[in-house]
Structure formats: structure tokens, C-alpha cells
Write an enzyme that holds these catalytic residues in place. Structure first.
Site, PDB file in Angstrom:
ATOM      1  CB  SER A   1      -0.827  -0.014   1.358  1.00 38.01           C
ATOM      2  OG  SER A   1      -1.647  -1.061   1.199  1.00 38.01           O
TER       3      SER A   1
ATOM      4  NE  ARG B   1       1.401   5.303  10.631  1.00 41.49           N
ATOM      5  CZ  ARG B   1       1.457   4.043  10.968  1.00 41.49           C
ATOM      6  NH1 ARG B   1       0.042   3.477  10.941  1.00 41.49           N
ATOM      7  NH2 ARG B   1       2.446   3.277  10.671  1.00 41.49           N
TER       8      ARG B   1
ATOM      9  CG  HIS C   1      -1.978   2.909   4.687  1.00 40.60           C
ATOM     10  ND1 HIS C   1      -2.124   2.554   6.025  1.00 40.60           N
ATOM     11  CD2 HIS C   1      -1.850   2.000   3.930  1.00 40.60           C
ATOM     12  CE1 HIS C   1      -2.169   1.121   5.763  1.00 40.60           C
ATOM     13  NE2 HIS C   1      -1.970   0.829   4.720  1.00 40.60           N
TER      14      HIS C   1
END
Length: 207
Positions: free
Chosen positions: A12, A35, A38
Site C-alpha cells: 500500500s 500514513r 493510507h
């Protein structure tokens, strides 16, 4: 510790890195933005995140020294509890748990935030849901002799959200802020989790 321990996470992040391309962010800012993306699958956050000067360094030092973390709601608290347990075991509190009933004219999260401030004024604060809590926090910070270690300002929605973020922007406190209406508990949790990883890796560099 690394953010890439799981193969799916590694894949990812590789996709995110490829699609993001070059950004005007330093290495630590990029790690936080990645992050958040994500957690949300929303690349717009790369341009919505605002980092005040020294904010990341302030947060890292505080987290490494077992600074309390105060969230507005339990969703943010639960979203970072696992990473807290893997790293520094910081005391972790949700403001809403400090207010079974709201004070007159206030929300529960606002009431709880004010009570948390009385106990933990120098904490890391992560607001991902309640703009009323962020507004209350901003009022506290405006007159505080010592500011909190960091304020994550990421409430989401339409009522008082932009106003609360503008109030935070006017304060000389360490802050990571999501501009506009976007944000949310997953975003606030992702920011704190990224900071915990950065703080841990700072003390435990890869060989």
C-alpha cells in the site's frame, strides 16, 4: 519498528509513494502524510496538512518522555491505543470519558476537554471529531503559561469545523492541522500513530 512490517502495508505504501510523486514536505512530514493517506485513501490530505515550525520535533520529544495523550473521542483513542502499547505506553485519555453529563451550554466533548486540560495542560491533544472541543482547547491555550506539546486539529464536518481550525491557526502553539472541512477520527489517529513511529525509530535507529 517500521511502518512496513506487514506485506500489505508495504504494498500500500509503495502505491501511495508512486502516486504521490514529489511533494514540498520534509521526510517526517511525508511520513505523516503517507500514513493519513493510507488510512483514508484520500490523496488530497497531502495538500491539506499544515505543520507549524517545530511541531513534529516537539511531539516526538514529548512522546518519548511519556507525555499523556488526550483525544476528543474514543474512536481516536482506540485508533492509537495499539501503537501506544507497542512504543512508549503513554497515558491515554478520551475527553468524552471525563463528562458523563455536559456542562450547561456545552457539549460532552467540550466539557471533558476542559476537565482534561485542568489535569494535563502539557499533553499531546488529538481532536478528530468535535470542533467544540478544539474551540475550547484553543481558548485554554490562548491564556496558558505553558502550551501543550502538540495540538492535532482534525475535526470533520460542517458546523464550526473551519472556525475551530482558524482559531487554532492563530495560536503560537505546536500544531498539525487539516485545513478545510475534511478530517475525522481516522485522520487524527493516523497522525498520532505516525508520530509514535517516528519517535520510536528516533531512539531505535535501524542497523
Amino acid at each position: 519498528m517500521t511502518e512496513l512490517d506487514h506485506p500489505i502495508t508495504h504494498q500500500s505504501f509503495a502505491i501511495i509513494d508512486r502516486e504521490l510523486g514529489e511533494l514540498p514536505l520534509n521526510e517526517k512530514e511525508f511520513a505523516i502524510a503517507r500514513r493519513v493517506i493510507h488510512a483514508t485513501a484520500d490523496f488530497e490530505f497531502a495538500s491539506l496538512l499544515h505543520f507549524s515550525p517545530g511541531s513534529i520535533e516537539s511531539a516526538i520529544a514529548a512522546l518519548q518522555n511519556s507525555c499523556p495523550i488526550v483525544t476528543d473521542v474514543n474512536m481516536v483513542k482506540h485508533g492509537i491505543a495499539g501503537m501506544v502499547a507497542k512504543t512508549f505506553n503513554n497515558p491515554l485519555f478520551a475527553a468524552i470519558d471525563f463528562a458523563a453529563e455536559p456542562l450547561p451550554g456545552k457539549t460532552r466533548t467540550e466539557t471533558g476537554l476542559l476537565r482534561c486540560w485542568e489535569r494535563y495542560p502539557q499533553a499531546v491533544y488529538a481532536i478528530g471529531n468535535a470542533p467544540t472541543a478544539l474551540l475550547a482547547l484553543c481558548k485554554c491555550c490562548a491564556t496558558a503559561p505553558v502550551p501543550p506539546a502538540l495540538v492535532v486539529g482534525a475535526p470533520v464536518g460542517f458546523v464550526s469545523v473551519i472556525e475551530s481550525k482558524k482559531a487554532l491557526a492563530q495560536l503560537p502553539v505546536a500544531q498539525i492541522r487539516v485545513e478545510g472541512r475534511k478530517g475525522g477520527s481516522p485522520v487524527a489517529a493516523a497522525i498520532v500513530n505516525a508520530l509514535l513511529v517516528l519517535a520510536w525509530n528516533d531512539l531505535n535507529p535501524k542497523l
